[in-house]
Write a protein that holds these residues in place. Structure first.
Motif, PDB file in Angstrom:
ATOM      1  N   UNK A  76       1.201  -0.722  -0.691  1.00 21.10           N
ATOM      2  CA  UNK A  76      -0.350  -0.086  -0.269  1.00 21.10           C
ATOM      3  C   UNK A  76       1.079   0.860  -0.087  1.00 21.10           C
ATOM      4  N   UNK A  77       0.627   2.320  -0.751  1.00 24.15           N
ATOM      5  CA  UNK A  77       1.112   3.662  -0.591  1.00 24.15           C
ATOM      6  C   UNK A  77       0.398   4.595  -0.374  1.00 24.15           C
ATOM      7  N   UNK A  78       1.050   5.432   0.286  1.00 24.10           N
ATOM      8  CA  UNK A  78       0.199   6.651   1.363  1.00 24.10           C
ATOM      9  C   UNK A  78       0.789   7.487   1.687  1.00 24.10           C
ATOM     10  N   UNK A  79       1.949   7.750   0.456  1.00 22.86           N
ATOM     11  CA  UNK A  79       3.161   9.181   0.443  1.00 22.86           C
ATOM     12  C   UNK A  79       2.375  10.498   0.702  1.00 22.86           C
ATOM     13  N   UNK A  80       2.867  10.853   1.031  1.00 21.69           N
ATOM     14  CA  UNK A  80       2.698  12.639   1.668  1.00 21.69           C
ATOM     15  C   UNK A  80       3.467  13.495   0.794  1.00 21.69           C
ATOM     16  N   UNK A  81       3.581  13.988  -0.205  1.00 24.92           N
ATOM     17  CA  UNK A  81       2.633  14.643  -1.095  1.00 24.92           C
ATOM     18  C   UNK A  81       2.798  14.143  -1.920  1.00 24.92           C
TER      19      UNK A  81
END
Length: 356
Positions: A76-81
């Motif tokens: 799962x990918x939740x990078x910010x920004x």
């Protein structure tokens, strides 16, 4: 003056800036790829659905199905920004899963995608992520064959999250896993480290380091194929993402029951990364990468392996950085530039969360 010995002491009111390991709730460190992540897996997930295939705890599981050896992985990918110099969420969602498959020696073939969208996110943002994901899949020579979309209420997400799963074929005679590290193995990294983490940090925190730093996000299956053409006897491959090179080497040392000895001067740290880490008080060995791998190969194949890697675009900066040793099993040490030795421990959490 008041007598402090008479002041009631309430330990429940004490606070600590670092997450406590006996907390009963999830903290950000549980997602950092370090010791807290390992404890979460060991104490919660493994007892719930543990099995021999899961017990290997590799980047992808290698399974027998219908006479074929398949590698299977999900992330799962939740990078910010969502967008950063050199890439975006869409790139990561492909390259991360493709690379996890490649770390088992597999040739990635098919991906699934699942989008979780927050109510109110602009459709053009979703479209940009989807377009980047499709382009990255084509560049990696994989096909997105199925997917899912869910929407959550405003305030219950962070714009866009993406989960990808992938399958690939593992060639006959290939057995790559952390338990195969052996004393005498050469430790090779495929290129300069720390670029992804510093690139994301620069735009997240609005920092200027005097030079543009771009993420290294890239698919590595082609590089792995070139390495296996030298010899199928590659012992270990790992892509040092969360927790960086330091976390990956500790995981390999502990899984194999061997030690790892690094030479600090040999580790390729770009000047701009070193400067940024020095300014922020970070160790580049723990900064995330998204287009690098670390390999353990028999010493007799090290020179040929380096030559093959350097001939590939994703391995042009490959370097021999250390060796696997029988001493200090389960531990990573670093021979410093000043002639000393320090222990490179498994980090508790992550220097910068939400990095992938």
């Amino acid at each position: 003056m008041a007598d402090l010995t008479d002041t009631p002491v309430d330990p429940a009111g004490w606070t600590c800036p670092a997450p406590l390991r006996d907390q009963g709730v999830v903290v950000m460190g549980h997602g950092g790829g370090g010791a807290l992540s390992a404890e979460l897996i060991d104490q919660v997930f493994a007892p719930a659905y543990g099995n021999p295939a899961l017990a290997a705890l590799t980047d992808s599981a290698v399974l027998e199905l219908g006479g074929a050896r398949l590698a299977f992985s999900t992330d799962s990918y939740v990078v910010r920004p969502l967008f950063f110099p050199g890439g975006c969420l869409g790139d990561l969602a492909v390259n991360g899963t493709v690379n996890d498959l490649a770390m088992s020696g597999a040739r990635p073939a098919y991906l699934s995608t699942a989008f979780v969208l927050e109510e109110g996110v602009a459709l053009d943002v979703v479209g940009r992520v989807a377009q980047a994901l499709g382009a990255a899949a084509r560049a990696a020579d994989v096909t997105v064959v199925t997917g899912d979309t869910k929407v959550v209420e405003s305030g219950h997400g962070d714009g866009v999250y993406v989960t990808t799963a992938g399958v690939g074929l593992v060639p006959d005679g290939v057995d790559i896993r952390p338990q195969r590290a052996r004393p005498g193995d050469a430790v090779i990294v495929s290129g300069p480290i720390g670029l992804h983490g510093v690139a994301v940090m620069s735009v997240r925190e609005g920092l200027e380091f005097g030079v543009r730093i771009s993420s290294d996000t890239a698919p590595l299956a082609g590089l792995v194929a070139a390495m296996l053409a030298v010899t199928k006897d590659v012992h270990v491959l790992r892509d040092p993402t969360r927790g960086g090179l330091g976390a990956s080497l500790n995981e390999i040392a502990r899984a194999s029951g061997t030690g790892v000895r690094l030479t600090e001067r040999a580790v390729p740290v770009p000047e701009e990364v070193a400067n940024a880490c020095g300014f922020l008080g970070l160790d580049p060995l723990y900064v995330a990468n998204e287009g690098r791998l670390v390999a353990f190969v028999p010493r007799e194949h090290a020179e040929a392996m380096l030559a093959a890697m350097r001939a590939h675009p994703q391995g042009a900066g490959a370097a021999l950085i250390g060796e696997c040793v029988a001493e200090h099993p389960g531990m990573v040490t670093v021979a410093t530039a000043l002639g000393g030795t320090r222990v490179l421990d498994l980090p508790l959490g992550e220097q910068l969360p939400r990095i992938c």
